[in-house]
Scaffold this motif. Structure first.
Motif, PDB file in Angstrom:
ATOM      1  N   GLU A  60       0.849  -1.218  -0.063  1.00  0.00           N
ATOM      2  CA  GLU A  60      -0.209  -0.017   0.030  1.00  0.00           C
ATOM      3  C   GLU A  60       0.939   0.974  -0.133  1.00  0.00           C
ATOM      4  OE1 GLU A  60      -2.617   0.035   3.424  1.00  0.00           O
ATOM      5  OE2 GLU A  60      -4.046  -1.622   2.453  1.00  0.00           O
ATOM      6  N   PRO A  90       3.266   4.067  -1.032  1.00  0.00           N
ATOM      7  CA  PRO A  90       3.773   4.541  -2.427  1.00  0.00           C
ATOM      8  C   PRO A  90       5.359   4.193  -2.671  1.00  0.00           C
ATOM      9  CG  PRO A  90       3.237   6.362  -1.147  1.00  0.00           C
ATOM     10  CD  PRO A  90       2.730   5.170  -0.411  1.00  0.00           C
ATOM     11  N   VAL A  93       0.745  11.035  -6.059  1.00  0.00           N
ATOM     12  CA  VAL A  93       0.086   9.847  -5.230  1.00  0.00           C
ATOM     13  C   VAL A  93      -1.353  10.301  -5.291  1.00  0.00           C
ATOM     14  CG1 VAL A  93       0.194   8.248  -3.454  1.00  0.00           C
ATOM     15  CG2 VAL A  93       2.300   9.421  -4.250  1.00  0.00           C
ATOM     16  N   ASN A  94      -2.234   9.422  -5.970  1.00  0.00           N
ATOM     17  CA  ASN A  94      -3.673   9.875  -5.980  1.00  0.00           C
ATOM     18  C   ASN A  94      -4.000  11.178  -6.381  1.00  0.00           C
ATOM     19  OD1 ASN A  94      -3.685   7.087  -5.000  1.00  0.00           O
ATOM     20  ND2 ASN A  94      -4.137   7.806  -2.751  1.00  0.00           N
ATOM     21  N   GLY A  95      -3.288  11.635  -7.264  1.00  0.00           N
ATOM     22  CA  GLY A  95      -3.517  12.911  -7.857  1.00  0.00           C
ATOM     23  C   GLY A  95      -2.814  14.216  -7.063  1.00  0.00           C
ATOM     24  N   TYR A 121       3.279   8.184   3.774  1.00  0.00           N
ATOM     25  CA  TYR A 121       2.008   8.527   3.116  1.00  0.00           C
ATOM     26  C   TYR A 121       1.002   7.970   3.886  1.00  0.00           C
ATOM     27  CZ  TYR A 121      -1.307   9.784  -0.522  1.00  0.00           C
ATOM     28  OH  TYR A 121      -2.353  10.293  -1.220  1.00  0.00           O
ATOM     29  N   ALA A 136      -1.866   3.669  -1.822  1.00  0.00           N
ATOM     30  CA  ALA A 136      -1.552   4.284  -3.060  1.00  0.00           C
ATOM     31  C   ALA A 136      -2.149   3.568  -4.447  1.00  0.00           C
ATOM     32  CB  ALA A 136      -0.182   4.446  -3.453  1.00  0.00           C
ATOM     33  N   ASN A 137      -3.161   4.032  -5.065  1.00  0.00           N
ATOM     34  CA  ASN A 137      -3.865   3.622  -6.190  1.00  0.00           C
ATOM     35  C   ASN A 137      -3.169   4.166  -7.653  1.00  0.00           C
ATOM     36  OD1 ASN A 137      -6.368   4.101  -4.143  1.00  0.00           O
ATOM     37  ND2 ASN A 137      -6.049   2.135  -4.680  1.00  0.00           N
ATOM     38  N   ARG A 138      -2.864   5.285  -7.353  1.00  0.00           N
ATOM     39  CA  ARG A 138      -2.188   5.927  -8.728  1.00  0.00           C
ATOM     40  C   ARG A 138      -0.934   6.876  -8.341  1.00  0.00           C
ATOM     41  NH1 ARG A 138      -5.137  10.127 -10.202  1.00  0.00           N
ATOM     42  NH2 ARG A 138      -6.680   9.803  -8.258  1.00  0.00           N
TER      43      ARG A 138
END
Length: 230
Positions: A14, A16, A35-37, A48, A52-54
């Motif tokens: 999870e 980043p 990270v996530n935009g 963080y 982290a998805n993106r």
């Protein structure tokens, strides 16, 4: 997403920073990471708080920047274009400055960017002062750039063929001439002549004279509306 190249994979990690390590992506302190935009500093990735998805990484590039006659310097940037990199570095580009390559050029590692600075100058003509910046080499070329024409007897200070220098103040003098007519009286003189036909101690007017007239044409020169020569 690394420098525009996107890949998708599944992981139980999870954090980043750990995700980037697992994906074999190295990062430096000057890189831009989202990270996530949201932008996150590289040193804050480990802390963080959310999964982290993106993750988007843009690696910093080093370009060489030359500003006029100043020594060249290296700029580390994550900008997309030359213009963005200059703005990011706090470099102001003025009207008339020439950026090479152009501001729209995409950045690449090792790129050399130069600015040919325009010269600041002030043009005063017809009661109006215009501050501008120009790549012109002479005063005449500068006047042409700002749309000021010299007509007839008009002249510029410094003259048109003078080399343009930084901070130069150019004044345009408008010149006109008129012709005036002036009449001046020419007084007559009295002339006494002896005459054997007249009695002694007597006088007589034999010819009546008149005041003469002298007509002069005068050229009057005006500069910016004021008489300077006659």
């Amino acid at each position: 997403s690394v420098d525009g190249a996107t890949s998708v994979f599944r992981t139980v990690i999870e954090n980043p920073r750990d995700i980037l390590l697992a994906a074999g992506v190295t990062i430096d302190a000057d890189d831009e990471i989202l990270v996530n935009g949201a932008q996150v500093k590289p040193e804050d990735l480990l802390m963080y708080p959310l999964p982290a998805n993106r993750i988007s990484v843009r690696h910093a590039l080093t370009i060489t920047f030359s500003d006029g006659d100043l020594p060249a310097v290296d700029i580390v940037t994550t900008a997309d274009t030359v213009g963005d990199a200059l703005a990011e570095a706090g470099v102001t580009v003025y009207l008339g400055d020439v950026v090479s390559p152009s501001a729209e050029t995409a950045l690449s590692s090792g790129l050399t960017v130069s600015i040919d600075r325009a010269l600041a100058a002030t043009v005063s003509a017809d009661g109006i002062s215009t501050e501008t910046r120009s790549q012109a080499e002479t005063v005449g070329a500068l006047l042409a750039e700002v749309g000021v024409q010299l007509n007839g007897l008009d002249y510029a200070v410094p003259p048109e063929n003078a080399k343009l220098t930084a901070g130069m103040r150019v004044r345009v003098v408008r010149v006109t001439e008129t012709i005036e007519t002036e009449t001046i009286d020419i007084p007559y003189e009295s002339l006494y002549l002896a005459s054997a036909e007249m009695d002694l101690d007597t006088t007589a007017i034999t010819q009546t004279w008149q005041v003469g007239r002298d007509e002069r044409r005068i050229r009057v020169r005006y500069e910016d509306g004021a008489e300077v020569q006659r």
